[in-house]
Design a protein around this motif. Structure first.
Motif, short mmCIF file in Angstrom:
data_model
loop_
_atom_site.label_atom_id
_atom_site.label_comp_id
_atom_site.label_asym_id
_atom_site.label_seq_id
_atom_site.Cartn_x
_atom_site.Cartn_y
_atom_site.Cartn_z
N GLY A 76 36.60 19.21 -44.53
CA GLY A 76 36.70 18.65 -45.87
C GLY A 76 37.95 17.84 -46.09
N ASP A 77 38.05 17.28 -47.29
CA ASP A 77 39.14 16.34 -47.61
C ASP A 77 40.49 17.01 -47.81
N ALA A 78 40.52 18.31 -48.02
CA ALA A 78 41.78 18.98 -48.35
C ALA A 78 42.56 19.42 -47.12
N CYS A 79 42.03 19.15 -45.93
CA CYS A 79 42.71 19.61 -44.70
C CYS A 79 42.52 18.60 -43.59
N LEU A 80 43.25 18.80 -42.48
CA LEU A 80 43.17 17.94 -41.31
C LEU A 80 42.63 18.70 -40.12
N SER A 81 41.75 18.05 -39.39
CA SER A 81 41.28 18.63 -38.13
C SER A 81 42.36 18.46 -37.07
N ASP A 82 42.16 19.09 -35.93
CA ASP A 82 43.14 18.94 -34.85
C ASP A 82 43.23 17.49 -34.39
N ALA A 83 42.08 16.81 -34.35
CA ALA A 83 42.09 15.41 -33.94
C ALA A 83 42.86 14.55 -34.94
N GLN A 84 42.75 14.87 -36.22
CA GLN A 84 43.46 14.10 -37.26
C GLN A 84 44.95 14.42 -37.27
N ILE A 85 45.29 15.67 -37.00
CA ILE A 85 46.71 16.01 -36.84
C ILE A 85 47.29 15.26 -35.65
N SER A 86 46.49 15.11 -34.60
CA SER A 86 46.94 14.36 -33.43
C SER A 86 47.22 12.90 -33.80
N THR A 87 46.38 12.30 -34.64
CA THR A 87 46.61 10.93 -35.09
C THR A 87 47.92 10.81 -35.85
N MET A 88 48.14 11.72 -36.79
CA MET A 88 49.36 11.68 -37.59
C MET A 88 50.60 11.95 -36.74
N THR A 89 50.46 12.84 -35.77
CA THR A 89 51.58 13.14 -34.87
C THR A 89 51.89 11.95 -33.98
N THR A 90 50.84 11.26 -33.52
CA THR A 90 51.04 10.05 -32.72
C THR A 90 51.80 9.00 -33.51
N ALA A 91 51.40 8.81 -34.78
CA ALA A 91 52.10 7.85 -35.63
C ALA A 91 53.54 8.28 -35.88
N GLY A 92 53.78 9.58 -35.87
CA GLY A 92 55.10 10.11 -36.16
C GLY A 92 55.99 10.33 -34.96
N THR A 93 55.61 9.78 -33.81
CA THR A 93 56.43 9.88 -32.60
C THR A 93 56.62 8.49 -31.99
N PRO A 94 57.73 8.27 -31.30
CA PRO A 94 57.98 6.94 -30.74
C PRO A 94 57.08 6.64 -29.54
N LEU A 95 56.91 5.36 -29.28
CA LEU A 95 56.24 4.90 -28.07
C LEU A 95 57.31 4.64 -27.02
N ASN A 96 57.24 5.35 -25.91
CA ASN A 96 58.17 5.17 -24.82
C ASN A 96 57.49 4.38 -23.71
N LEU A 97 58.14 3.29 -23.31
CA LEU A 97 57.54 2.35 -22.36
C LEU A 97 58.03 2.59 -20.94
N SER A 98 57.23 2.15 -19.99
CA SER A 98 57.61 2.27 -18.58
C SER A 98 58.32 1.02 -18.08
N PHE A 99 58.63 0.09 -18.98
CA PHE A 99 59.25 -1.18 -18.61
C PHE A 99 60.07 -1.67 -19.80
N ASP A 100 60.93 -2.66 -19.57
CA ASP A 100 61.77 -3.20 -20.62
C ASP A 100 61.10 -4.37 -21.34
#
Length: 562
Positions: free
Chosen positions: A318-342
């Motif tokens: 339902g709309d009042a909570c987040l599934s694990d997949a949706q928490i993963s989306t929010m966590t991805t947005a809330g963490t930096p992207l680390n690259l293997s190159f400059d």
């Protein structure tokens, strides 16, 4: 390709002389109304004389095949809907060297009450249209809006100018980037070409060049403002760079990374779920700055744990909570992207969004789309498609791979392998992450850099990281003399957020450039209902507004604190 209009400039000049002669004749005979009428006709003559003329390539500081004035129209002070006073509206086309590249379409507005200065308006997204040079620039955080009593630059006597970035299209359309010259124009060359086109016209109209030139832009236009200071320092005296996409290559890679999670099975976070996230975040973190006012003023103190809003069992219930997949989306947005190159200038990561401390990705459908189905519509449709997806996908397909069949879903943003050299080449062309502002500094240039903590398109940390690198290069004291940096709590990317901050940034910049008055003790005003009119102090980073007592709607109830 834009239409190449050709004309005989001598005929335009002759027409201006004939018109001027007519004015002189009509002014004879003792008519008391003649002087006023003469001034109006003279302005009209000077304006129409520009129509159809050509600007030689030698007058533009980067390679072109010259430019053409498509139209020049005098807008009268009394014209319906005009609040800018009398001015000459000039539309022009700046022609490419490559026959297959499009023209740069530009607008230059020449006020009759010219104050000697100009404001260059920046674009946004993929550009593709000319900014509203007759309106307000992005010197605040709400698109096209200013506090009560603040008039447009054009009304104040500034020449205003802007361009479509070198191609016709929309903010969602990156197909132009398959052409090298069009990509270079979008990356930054259009800035110089448009400036020189405008300066040429202003010299003809007024008989003198600009005394001071300013560049003001937000998002992509904020990046362009930094490009102006870095690459064309002799052309500009002052810059306002608002929520700039300075590391634009890292931005689209990060947006692609988030899109891969957002559109994975079950990963899409709907606007209804976004409301639940924001409510939970506010409940935990709002009062950490001393008052529960709907603004998280110190996001660094907000350590939100999404576990309490996890759906039972991790499935979407339902709309009042987040599934694990949706928490993963929010966590991805809330963490930096680390690259293997400059990327350009040694950048090897892209920062996180404040996804659990106030960033509102759902205030409109622009960021994450109207629905999981509509979000991936190609080509991008405003109000349906997700900018995160279309921007990252088009940068990959057209600027990097030059293959419309490519997809961000089949591309690893962190480690693009054989595509890495091309990503690096595009980064060198487009990113405005260089800290080499020495020429701009040495000529007395001034910069106001500003970002909102609730930005849902470009994380505030991107500007914080850039500022910290500037401090390392120049030292805090010397940097303070030519650059001011503000991070505004609750402010978002032109709309959304919790505080639609606005102030007269142009006047602050102009006073600094012309009178040496550094911006201090600035106050910003919220322009969005239902909190319209509340104010806050605009604190220089790393300070933030802390509540100390009194009316929570007044800036005087807050102090800038570390």
């Amino acid at each position: 390709m834009g239409t190449r209009l050709r004309s005989r400039r001598s005929w335009a000049i002759m027409g201006a002389l004939l018109a001027a002669s007519a004015v002189v004749v009509s002014g004879c005979g003792g008519n008391d109304a003649a002087p006023a009428n003469s001034a109006v006709q003279t302005s009209a003559a000077k304006c129409t004389a520009l129509a159809g003329m050509t600007v030689p390539a030698a007058s533009i500081g980067l390679p072109t095949t010259g430019a053409t004035v498509v139209s020049a129209t005098l807008v009268a002070d009394t014209d319906s809907g005009n609040t800018n006073g009398e001015y000459c509206k000039v539309l022009g086309s700046i022609h490419p060297v490559d026959f297959n590249a499009p023209d740069i379409r530009a607008e230059v507005d020449l006020p009759t009450n010219f104050n000697g200065k100009s404001v260059h308006f920046g674009g946004g997204g993929f550009d593709g249209t000319i900014p509203d040079t007759e309106g307000s620039p992005a010197d605040g955080f709400l698109i096209g809006a200013e506090p009560a009593g603040v008039t447009t630059p054009l009304r104040r006597g500034y020449v205003t100018l802007g361009s479509d970035g070198g191609h016709e299209g929309t903010a969602f359309d990156g197909s132009f980037a398959e052409n090298d010259e069009a990509l270079a124009n979008y990356a930054g060359d259009h800035i110089k070409k448009t400036h020189d086109f405008a300066a040429y016209l202003a010299k003809l109209r007024y008989g003198s060049v600009f005394v001071h030139s300013y560049y003001i832009g937000g998002s992509g236009g904020g990046r362009q403002g930094l490009i102006a200071a870095q690459r064309f320092p002799q052309d500009y005296d002052g810059i306002i760079s608002t929520f700039p996409a300075s590391g634009i290559t890292g931005l689209w890679l990060q947006m692609g990374r988030i899109s891969r999670s957002l559109f994975a099975p079950g990963g899409y976070v709907t606007p209804a779920k976004g409301k639940a996230i924001l409510a939970a975040v506010m409940k935990q973190c709002d009062a950490l700055d001393g008052v529960a006012d709907g603004i998280i003023s110190n996001p660094a103190a907000c350590a939100f744990d999404p576990t309490p809003i996890r759906c039972s069992g991790g499935a979407d219930t339902g709309d009042a909570c987040l599934s694990d997949a949706q928490i993963s989306t929010m966590t991805t947005a809330g963490t930096p992207l680390n690259l293997s190159f400059d990327l350009a200038n040694g950048i090897r990561s892209f920062p996180a969004y404040n996804s659990f401390s106030g960033a509102d990705f759902w205030s409109t459908a622009v960021a994450w789309g109207a629905s999981a189905t509509d979000a991936t519509i190609e080509p991008g449709v405003f109000g349906k498609s997700a900018f995160y997806y279309t921007f990252s996908n088009d940068m990959l397909r057209f600027a990097v791979a030059r293959d419309p069949g490519m997809s961000i879903f089949n591309f690893d943003p962190a480690s693009p392998r054989q595509a890495a050299p091309r990503v690096q080449a595009v980064s060198a062309l487009m990113d405005s992450t260089s800290t080499d502002l020495t020429q701009f500094q040495s000529r007395g240039g001034k910069i106001i850099l500003q970002h909102g903590q609730s930005d849902q398109f470009i994380p505030a940390q991107l500007s914080i990281d850039y500022y910290n690198r500037l401090v390392s290069r120049f030292g805090q004291g010397p940097l303070n003399k030519f650059l001011k940096f503000y991070v505004v709590p609750g402010a978002a990317h032109g709309f959304g957020g919790q505080f639609n901050a606005s102030y007269d940034g142009l006047t602050a910049l102009d006073n600094w450039v012309t009178g040496g008055t550094e911006p201090h003790n600035l106050t910003i005003t919220d322009l969005a209902p239902p909190t319209t009119g509340r104010t806050r102090p605009m604190c220089e980073y790393p300070q933030w507004p802390k509540y100390v007592g009194g009316d929570q709607n007044l800036a005087t109830s807050f102090v800038c604190s570390n």
